[in-house]
Design a protein around this motif. Structure first.
Motif, short mmCIF file in Angstrom:
data_model
loop_
_atom_site.label_atom_id
_atom_site.label_comp_id
_atom_site.label_asym_id
_atom_site.label_seq_id
_atom_site.Cartn_x
_atom_site.Cartn_y
_atom_site.Cartn_z
N ILE A 110 1.06 -1.37 0.14
CA ILE A 110 0.27 0.26 0.11
C ILE A 110 1.14 1.49 -0.15
N PRO A 111 1.77 1.30 0.81
CA PRO A 111 2.30 2.31 0.81
C PRO A 111 3.66 2.59 -0.58
N VAL A 112 3.93 1.29 -1.18
CA VAL A 112 4.11 1.30 -2.80
C VAL A 112 3.58 2.28 -3.33
N TYR A 113 2.95 1.88 -3.58
CA TYR A 113 1.22 2.23 -4.52
C TYR A 113 1.58 3.79 -3.84
N VAL A 114 0.95 4.15 -3.15
CA VAL A 114 1.18 5.76 -2.60
C VAL A 114 2.29 6.17 -3.43
N LEU A 115 3.32 5.80 -3.36
CA LEU A 115 4.83 6.50 -3.50
C LEU A 115 4.96 6.00 -4.91
N ILE A 116 4.43 5.63 -5.72
CA ILE A 116 4.91 5.32 -6.92
C ILE A 116 3.65 6.12 -7.54
N VAL A 117 2.42 6.12 -7.26
CA VAL A 117 1.33 7.35 -7.93
C VAL A 117 1.47 8.03 -7.63
N THR A 118 2.01 9.06 -7.06
CA THR A 118 2.93 10.43 -5.98
C THR A 118 3.56 10.63 -7.07
N SER A 119 4.23 9.61 -7.51
CA SER A 119 5.48 10.40 -8.33
C SER A 119 5.09 10.65 -9.53
N PHE A 120 4.29 10.55 -10.13
CA PHE A 120 3.87 10.76 -11.51
C PHE A 120 2.84 12.19 -12.01
N LYS A 121 2.47 12.71 -10.99
CA LYS A 121 1.72 13.59 -10.23
C LYS A 121 1.61 14.29 -10.82
N MET A 129 6.32 12.93 -16.18
CA MET A 129 7.84 12.90 -15.92
C MET A 129 8.62 13.73 -15.00
N GLU A 130 8.00 14.72 -15.30
CA GLU A 130 8.72 15.67 -14.99
C GLU A 130 9.19 16.14 -13.08
N ASN A 131 8.34 15.20 -12.49
CA ASN A 131 9.38 14.59 -10.40
C ASN A 131 10.13 13.81 -11.29
N TRP A 132 10.51 12.81 -11.64
CA TRP A 132 11.13 11.72 -12.32
C TRP A 132 12.76 12.71 -12.83
N THR A 133 12.50 13.87 -13.22
CA THR A 133 13.49 14.26 -14.18
C THR A 133 14.05 15.16 -13.16
N GLY A 134 13.21 16.23 -12.43
CA GLY A 134 13.77 17.01 -11.73
C GLY A 134 14.64 15.89 -10.35
N ALA A 135 13.93 14.54 -9.70
CA ALA A 135 14.82 14.17 -8.76
C ALA A 135 16.19 14.18 -9.28
N TRP A 136 16.25 13.44 -10.62
CA TRP A 136 17.47 13.20 -11.21
C TRP A 136 18.64 14.08 -11.53
N GLN A 137 17.72 15.64 -11.69
CA GLN A 137 18.55 16.60 -11.70
C GLN A 137 19.29 16.94 -10.88
N ALA A 138 18.76 16.35 -9.92
CA ALA A 138 18.59 16.98 -8.40
C ALA A 138 20.27 16.16 -7.70
N LEU A 139 19.73 14.20 -7.41
CA LEU A 139 19.99 13.36 -7.31
C LEU A 139 21.37 12.44 -7.69
N SER A 140 21.82 13.30 -9.30
CA SER A 140 22.65 12.06 -9.72
C SER A 140 23.78 12.79 -8.85
N PRO A 141 24.57 13.37 -9.07
CA PRO A 141 25.70 14.01 -8.36
C PRO A 141 25.73 13.16 -7.18
#
Length: 298
Positions: A48-59, A78-90
């Motif tokens: 259940i928490p994993v579902y909320v995590l995944i669904v919210t990441s695409f909102k 996919m904006e959240n994933w793009t922003g998270a990758w830019q912030a966390l990749s280093p």
């Protein structure tokens, strides 16, 4: 499953046979149904928490809110994933630079410690082993300030170098314990044969013991990898947002997105947990097998 009673075996030809269910079949079926029902329940509870995590990441930013946490995204993005990758990749790359050497070094040192304590007995070996294990029970918070002063006094740079040293040192108790238990299960004849052939301690370890230590190495490498990857306390004290691991960067990302964009925080959490998840998915069966390999002396 049904059985034929003795009376039915002696019944006249042409008489109808009545088949009775085998005793215990109903009970077994009910027990199996209850077991699977419990497994499904606890699986859903975890997912259940994993579902909320995944669904919210695409909102989108306006769509991600506590009131709509259970709803599917109105518009998948996919904006959240793009922003998270830019912030966390280093910080993800720095974390790999820290975790891989720390896991390998602590595993080899723990292997050598475990071999000496298990197979090359010396006076006071049990005391040394007890003192090493004592390091597992010291709360990190109790020694953090003196440890920080020690690292600063030694001139060790903050960030990846400090974290490697710390995870190697604090990983030695558990790696030593696992390898010692595994080496205690090795037949005495194997080590004695190496001694008869003239092999010393190092030669016996390198040529005889180390090649058969793969199961324990899998266990400690997975353990050390996940422990160092998920560490946050050492990261706070011995690194900064410019040179720290992904856990520190994820905390900064969540604070920066607090009450404004839950989606990027969820995407960042999934990115940060993906390496450890892949490790357990790909190597999980070897992890369990390695833990069990030294549980029984053979």
């Amino acid at each position: 499953m049904t059985v034929v009673t003795p009376a039915e075996l002696t019944a006249p030809l042409g008489a109808p046979l009545t088949l009775e269910p085998a005793k215990g079949t109903s009970r077994f079926s009910k027990g199996r149904t209850a077991k699977y029902a419990l497994l499904i329940f606890f699986t859903l509870l975890v997912l259940i928490p994993v579902y909320v995590l995944i669904v919210t990441s695409f909102k989108g930013q306006g769509d991600a809110s506590p009131a709509r946490a259970w709803n599917l995204p109105q518009v998948w993005t996919m904006e959240n994933w793009t922003g998270a990758w830019q912030a966390l990749s280093p910080s993800l790359w720095r974390t790999f630079q820290m975790v891989v050497p720390a896991a390998i070094i602590s595993s080899f040192l723990g292997s050598m410690n475990g071999f000496v304590l298990a197979r090359w007995r010396f006076k006071g070996a049990d005391i040394v082993f007890t003192l090493i294990l004592f390091g597992m029970f010291i709360p990190y918070q109790a020694v953090m300030i003196p440890l920080l002063q020690l690292m600063l006094g030694a001139g060790i740079p903050s960030g990846v170098p400090s974290l490697i040293i710390l995870h190697v040192i604090y990983g030695l108790p558990i790696t030593t314990l696992i390898f010692r238990n595994y080496y205690m299960s090795i037949p005495d004849e194997l080590v004695e044969a190496a001694r008869v052939d003239g092999a010393g301690m190092l030669r016996t370890y390198w040529s005889v013991v180390l090649p058969i230590s793969i199961p324990s190495f899998v266990v400690v490498l997975i353990w050390q990898f996940t422990s160092a990857w998920n560490d946050f306390l050492f990261a706070v004290f011995f690194s900064s947002s410019q040179n720290g691991p992904v856990t520190l960067a994820l905390n900064n990302l969540a604070n920066g997105a607090l009450l404004t964009n839950y989606g990027i925080s969820m995407a960042g959490a999934l990115l940060a947990s993906l390496p450890t998840l892949l490790v357990y998915v790909l190597l999980g069966k070897y992890f369990i097998g390695g833990l069990m390999s030294g549980s029984v002396k053979g």
